[in-house]
Design a protein around this motif. Sequence first.
Motif, PDB file in Angstrom:
ATOM      1  N   GLY A 104       4.078  27.460  54.079  1.00  0.00           N
ATOM      2  CA  GLY A 104       4.740  27.060  55.309  1.00  0.00           C
ATOM      3  C   GLY A 104       5.488  28.200  55.972  1.00  0.00           C
ATOM      4  N   GLY A 105       5.082  29.426  55.690  1.00  0.00           N
ATOM      5  CA  GLY A 105       5.707  30.598  56.291  1.00  0.00           C
ATOM      6  C   GLY A 105       4.754  31.771  56.236  1.00  0.00           C
ATOM      7  N   ASP A 106       5.194  32.894  56.761  1.00  0.00           N
ATOM      8  CA  ASP A 106       4.368  34.095  56.796  1.00  0.00           C
ATOM      9  C   ASP A 106       4.606  34.896  55.518  1.00  0.00           C
ATOM     10  OD1 ASP A 106       2.742  36.170  57.538  1.00  0.00           O
ATOM     11  OD2 ASP A 106       4.125  37.005  59.027  1.00  0.00           O
ATOM     12  N   VAL A 107       3.809  34.619  54.484  1.00  0.00           N
ATOM     13  CA  VAL A 107       3.925  35.295  53.196  1.00  0.00           C
ATOM     14  C   VAL A 107       2.580  35.954  52.895  1.00  0.00           C
ATOM     15  CG1 VAL A 107       4.353  34.999  50.723  1.00  0.00           C
ATOM     16  CG2 VAL A 107       5.607  33.605  52.381  1.00  0.00           C
ATOM     17  N   GLU A 108       2.600  37.260  52.682  1.00  0.00           N
ATOM     18  CA  GLU A 108       1.357  37.997  52.432  1.00  0.00           C
ATOM     19  C   GLU A 108       0.677  37.558  51.147  1.00  0.00           C
ATOM     20  OE1 GLU A 108      -0.014  42.562  51.528  1.00  0.00           O
ATOM     21  OE2 GLU A 108       1.611  42.241  52.952  1.00  0.00           O
ATOM     22  N   ASN A 109       1.451  37.456  50.054  1.00  0.00           N
ATOM     23  CA  ASN A 109       0.875  37.024  48.792  1.00  0.00           C
ATOM     24  C   ASN A 109       1.964  36.602  47.823  1.00  0.00           C
ATOM     25  OD1 ASN A 109       1.612  39.279  46.855  1.00  0.00           O
ATOM     26  ND2 ASN A 109       0.481  40.481  48.356  1.00  0.00           N
ATOM     27  N   VAL A 110       1.533  35.879  46.810  1.00  0.00           N
ATOM     28  CA  VAL A 110       2.381  35.520  45.678  1.00  0.00           C
ATOM     29  C   VAL A 110       1.694  36.093  44.451  1.00  0.00           C
ATOM     30  CG1 VAL A 110       3.257  33.631  44.264  1.00  0.00           C
ATOM     31  CG2 VAL A 110       3.234  33.418  46.744  1.00  0.00           C
ATOM     32  N   THR A 111       2.447  36.775  43.586  1.00  0.00           N
ATOM     33  CA  THR A 111       1.863  37.459  42.441  1.00  0.00           C
ATOM     34  C   THR A 111       2.541  37.038  41.150  1.00  0.00           C
ATOM     35  OG1 THR A 111       1.363  39.393  43.812  1.00  0.00           O
ATOM     36  CG2 THR A 111       1.370  39.733  41.432  1.00  0.00           C
ATOM     37  N   ILE A 112       1.722  36.816  40.122  1.00  0.00           N
ATOM     38  CA  ILE A 112       2.226  36.582  38.778  1.00  0.00           C
ATOM     39  C   ILE A 112       1.779  37.774  37.926  1.00  0.00           C
ATOM     40  CG2 ILE A 112       0.220  35.170  38.103  1.00  0.00           C
ATOM     41  CD1 ILE A 112       3.743  34.568  36.832  1.00  0.00           C
ATOM     42  N   VAL A 113       2.693  38.269  37.077  1.00  0.00           N
ATOM     43  CA  VAL A 113       2.399  39.404  36.206  1.00  0.00           C
ATOM     44  C   VAL A 113       2.657  38.981  34.773  1.00  0.00           C
ATOM     45  CG1 VAL A 113       2.937  41.803  35.642  1.00  0.00           C
ATOM     46  CG2 VAL A 113       3.135  41.017  38.012  1.00  0.00           C
ATOM     47  N   LEU A 114       1.646  39.128  33.929  1.00  0.00           N
ATOM     48  CA  LEU A 114       1.774  38.827  32.499  1.00  0.00           C
ATOM     49  C   LEU A 114       1.239  39.990  31.684  1.00  0.00           C
ATOM     50  CD1 LEU A 114       0.532  35.121  32.160  1.00  0.00           C
ATOM     51  CD2 LEU A 114       2.886  35.935  32.201  1.00  0.00           C
ATOM     52  N   SER A 115       1.824  40.215  30.511  1.00  0.00           N
ATOM     53  CA  SER A 115       1.368  41.244  29.580  1.00  0.00           C
ATOM     54  C   SER A 115       1.217  40.635  28.211  1.00  0.00           C
ATOM     55  CB  SER A 115       2.369  42.397  29.500  1.00  0.00           C
ATOM     56  OG  SER A 115       2.454  43.083  30.719  1.00  0.00           O
TER      57      SER A 115
END
Length: 118
Positions: A104-115
């Motif tokens: 519902g907004g201008d968001v380029e991306n959402v990222t999850i980081v796991l190791s």
Amino acid sequence: MGIIKLNNIRVYAHHGCLTEEGKIGSDYRIDLQIEANLAASAKSDELSDTVDYVHLNKIVKEEMAVRSKLLEHVAQRILDRSLQEIQQIEKATVEVSKLNPPLGGDVENVTIVLSKQQ
């Protein structure tokens, strides 16, 4: 110790909690970094002595094709398979990004980081 990075793997997949996300799908970007002893391959120049990044790319694409509600779930599957199938890997880090998420907004991306380590 050495590092192999696969950057900006782009796939179209159907992840998300919303029913529409499962039907419509969206674009994703995956970055995978593995740590392994690359001394043998640096000396021998033989593919059998290193981590085959074609195999890594295949794992990413296959796991991204299996629907998950959460990015954390698909990221964990990528890590688990990478470490299980490729014995030379000592540590792996994966970033899974959903491009233009429906927030519902201008968001380029959402990222999850796991190791994960062996």
